[in-house]
Design a protein around this motif. Structure first.
Motif, PDB file in Angstrom:
ATOM      1  N   SER A 131       0.721  -1.264   0.501  1.00 39.91           N
ATOM      2  CA  SER A 131      -0.250  -0.178  -0.214  1.00 39.91           C
ATOM      3  C   SER A 131       1.414   1.539  -0.383  1.00 39.91           C
ATOM      4  N   GLY A 188     -10.004  -5.411  -3.143  1.00 37.33           N
ATOM      5  CA  GLY A 188      -9.766  -3.480  -3.776  1.00 37.33           C
ATOM      6  C   GLY A 188     -10.597  -2.621  -4.165  1.00 37.33           C
ATOM      7  N   ASP A 191      -9.473   1.319  -0.134  1.00 41.93           N
ATOM      8  CA  ASP A 191      -7.822   1.167   0.345  1.00 41.93           C
ATOM      9  C   ASP A 191      -6.934   0.874   1.478  1.00 41.93           C
TER      10      ASP A 191
END
Ligand code: ARG
Length: 260
Positions: A131, A188, A191
């Motif tokens: 991330s 997905g 986030d």
């Protein structure tokens, strides 16, 4: 013959008196939703505090509530529901206690009373291993625009709504279960997920490719919610809980599930 009859009558009277006492198992004379029972409202989607294992609801909160019920001479009965329904069911007289890793907040204190705190919770952020979010502050940075997954009506939902959505720094996606928010992260759709640290650890352990950010979002206290209209029950449950904390029972229950 007359004497025998009188004796039988006396025995019957004693037996019926005993039977009369039996239904209310409570030695404390407490008023509860169902006589002799302590009804616990929870949301068993929150390991290790409450979760379903082998078809049975178990966890830290269940064991603590059971120990409290035993001390009060009551039988614990668990009602599993949406997290969002716990406060209203306690407030509305459908459940005696809300035990669900529930954080004490000023807003909730307007609806229900809380016992002494029995645990600390930390709101943390779960992200995928690669991330671009690397610290909690990234979520509040100027121009940030993340989609945050949370469990509906939890403090993770409330805080991210106030701090992120209301500030125009992103969107909050609310799921009925924390595990569903984590699934959305894996696929997905969001986030990150903001959730309490212990379930976060459990979810990350079960799912590959996820991690928890080092920085903490918020530190909070878990306590048991009880109706504002039953101060006797609040005092009794609170005293029982304090004893269980003092004699080490709570610590040993927590130790069974955490920190191994
Ligand atoms: N500590 C958070 C709160 O009180 C989350 C609790 C969620 N508990 C549960 N059993 N799902 O809002």
């Amino acid at each position: 013959m007359k004497k025998l009859f009188a004796l039988i009558l006396a025995v019957m009277m004693v037996l019926s008196m005993l039977a009369g006492c039996a239904p209310s198992a409570s030695t404390s004379g407490l008023k509860t939703v169902e006589a002799g029972k302590l009804i616990m409202a929870t949301n068993a989607e929150f390991p290790p505090y409450e979760f379903v294992e082998g078809g049975k609801i178990t966890g830290i909160d269940v064991e603590i509530a059971d120990a409290i019920a035993k001390k009060l001479g009551l039988e614990l009965k668990i009602e599993n529901m949406e997290f969002d329904s716990i406060i209203s069911s306690v407030k509305g007289g459908k459940a005696d206690i809300g035990v669900a890793g529930m954080t004490v907040t000023p807003e909730r204190l307007e609806e229900v009373s809380f016992t002494t705190s029995y645990a600390t919770g930390v709101q943390v952020v779960i992200v995928t291993e690669n991330s671009t979010i690397t610290a909690v502050d990234d979520l509040f940075a100027e121009g940030a625009n993340h989609t945050i997954g949370v469990q509906l009506a939890t403090t993770g939902d409330l805080y991210s709504t106030w701090d992120i959505e209301d500030e125009g720094l992103g969107t909050v996606d609310r799921y009925n279960k924390g595990a569903d928010a984590v699934m959305a992260l894996k696929t997905g759709k969001v986030d990150c997920v903001i959730i309490d640290n212990e379930p976060a650890k459990a979810f990350v352990a079960e799912n590959e490719g996820l991690k928890i950010l080092d920085t903490e979002y918020a530190v909070e206290d878990y306590a048991i919610a009880i109706s504002k209209n039953n101060s006797e029950l609040l005092t009794a449950v609170d005293n029982a809980l304090k004893e269980l904390i003092k004699d080490g029972t709570v610590a040993s229950i927590v130790g069974k599930y955490i920190g191994k």
